[in-house]
Design an enzyme around this catalytic site. Structure first.
Site, short mmCIF file in Angstrom:
data_model
loop_
_atom_site.label_atom_id
_atom_site.label_comp_id
_atom_site.label_asym_id
_atom_site.label_seq_id
_atom_site.Cartn_x
_atom_site.Cartn_y
_atom_site.Cartn_z
N ASN A 1 61.51 70.20 37.05
CA ASN A 1 62.59 71.01 38.07
C ASN A 1 62.07 69.93 39.09
O ASN A 1 62.84 69.22 40.05
CB ASN A 1 62.11 71.65 38.74
CG ASN A 1 62.93 72.05 40.15
OD1 ASN A 1 64.41 72.29 40.31
ND2 ASN A 1 62.25 72.25 41.24
N LYS B 1 56.64 56.55 37.48
CA LYS B 1 55.53 56.98 36.85
C LYS B 1 55.94 58.32 36.98
O LYS B 1 55.11 59.32 37.39
CB LYS B 1 54.66 56.35 37.38
CG LYS B 1 54.22 54.22 36.24
CD LYS B 1 52.90 54.20 36.26
CE LYS B 1 53.09 53.05 36.31
NZ LYS B 1 53.23 52.16 37.93
N ASP C 1 55.81 65.03 36.49
CA ASP C 1 55.10 66.06 36.79
C ASP C 1 56.16 67.09 35.69
O ASP C 1 56.35 66.97 35.31
CB ASP C 1 56.07 66.05 38.61
CG ASP C 1 55.40 67.00 39.42
OD1 ASP C 1 55.15 67.91 38.85
OD2 ASP C 1 55.11 66.82 40.58
N ILE C 2 56.48 68.71 37.08
CA ILE C 2 57.03 69.22 36.30
C ILE C 2 59.08 69.72 36.29
O ILE C 2 58.82 68.24 36.66
CB ILE C 2 56.58 71.01 36.51
CG1 ILE C 2 57.56 71.35 38.18
CG2 ILE C 2 55.36 70.89 36.93
CD1 ILE C 2 57.73 72.55 38.93
O1 NUP Z 1 51.45 49.83 32.16
C1 NUP Z 1 51.70 49.77 32.78
N1 NUP Z 1 51.18 48.71 33.20
C2 NUP Z 1 51.99 47.63 34.35
O2 NUP Z 1 51.38 46.99 35.32
C3 NUP Z 1 53.08 50.10 33.67
C4 NUP Z 1 54.10 49.82 34.66
N2 NUP Z 1 54.43 50.23 35.08
N3 NUP Z 1 52.78 48.97 35.47
C5 NUP Z 1 53.48 47.76 36.54
O3 NUP Z 1 54.26 46.21 36.51
C6 NUP Z 1 52.41 47.92 37.95
O4 NUP Z 1 52.37 49.37 38.75
C7 NUP Z 1 52.78 46.30 38.48
O5 NUP Z 1 53.64 46.91 39.52
C8 NUP Z 1 53.67 45.97 37.70
C9 NUP Z 1 53.39 44.85 36.54
O6 NUP Z 1 52.54 43.88 38.32
P1 NUP Z 1 50.96 42.24 37.34
O7 NUP Z 1 50.19 42.47 36.79
O8 NUP Z 1 51.94 41.31 37.26
O9 NUP Z 1 51.04 41.89 39.54
#
Ligand code: NUP
Length: 211
Positions: free
Chosen positions: A66, A60, A63-64
């Site tokens: 660069n 996720k 950041d800036i």
């Molecule tokens: O909005 C988001 N919700 C989310 O659960 C964006 C994500 N990237 N995740 C990721 O999806 C979260 O960090 C985890 O790795 C996975 C969901 O895991 P679980 O709730 O099925 O265990």
């Protein structure tokens, strides 16, 4: 097409490799992020690549430009095929991730709205819709949108057209895969598979939603 993407948020490399092996026949990609990489190092990506599945880096990035580019370079030099970045940081930072991904033949997915309850505090009120616009402008490959709010994900679909939607929140977070599978390109499942007594069988169950 709807893929099953395993969110491998376990905290040892040994567990990660064993669960990846058991689930590999039933999944289409593996997503790893801070929990596993901080525990086992980024080298775990090279080991997981033995399963022959696409690997998505869920850092996720927010950041800036660069720093975002440096993070993305590191990700793609470790064999990942996709990266997830945040959209609220703005066009230039998103573009840094998108361009780096594309330079390496990879994909970039942008978080439009998160799946947890608190996400509505900021992402609602037009922000998610604006991020969806940014995804189109920056030529990103797709979005991350919530399985916990299928109506929101359907709305975001109307804004991004045929770009991909990967959707977390089924199982442990309460989302129903049957309600989301037909509107997304990938369902992200973590705990409901890796915490199951038999992760292979749990993954096989979810593979019913593959198309
Ligand atoms: O909005 C988001 N919700 C989310 O659960 C964006 C994500 N990237 N995740 C990721 O999806 C979260 O960090 C985890 O790795 C996975 C969901 O895991 P679980 O709730 O099925 O265990």
């Amino acid at each position: 097409m709807t893929d099953i993407i395993l969110a491998l948020d376990v905290s040892t490399g040994k567990d990660a490799l064993s669960i990846a092996k058991k689930t590999a026949p039933f999944i289409d990609a593996i997503k790893i992020g801070y929990p596993l990489v901080l525990a086992a190092g980024l080298e775990i990506a090279n080991q997981l690549s033995d399963e022959g599945l696409p690997l998505i880096a869920d850092f996720k990035v927010a950041d800036i430009p660069n720093t975002s580019r440096l993070i993305a370079e590191e990700v793609f030099s470790h064999g990942f095929s996709g990266i997830i970045c945040h959209g609220f940081v703005g066009r230039d930072s998103v573009l840094a991730c998108v361009e780096t991904a594309h330079d390496h033949g990879g994909e970039c997915y942008v978080v439009t709205e998160m799946s947890h309850p608190g996400a509505v505090d900021f992402f609602h009120g037009g922000i998610a819709e604006r991020i969806a616009g940014l995804v189109c402008e920056t030529n990103a490959d797709g979005i991350i949108a919530p399985a916990t709010r299928p109506e929101r994900t359907s709305l975001l679909r109307t804004l991004i057209g045929t770009k991909k939607i990967l959707s977390p929140g089924v199982g442990a977070q309460g989302g129903d895969p049957a309600a989301i599978a037909s509107i997304v390109d990938g369902i992200i499942v973590g705990r409901a598979i890796y915490e199951a007594k038999d992760p292979g069988s749990a993954a096989e169950e979810y593979s019913r939603f593959r198309t």
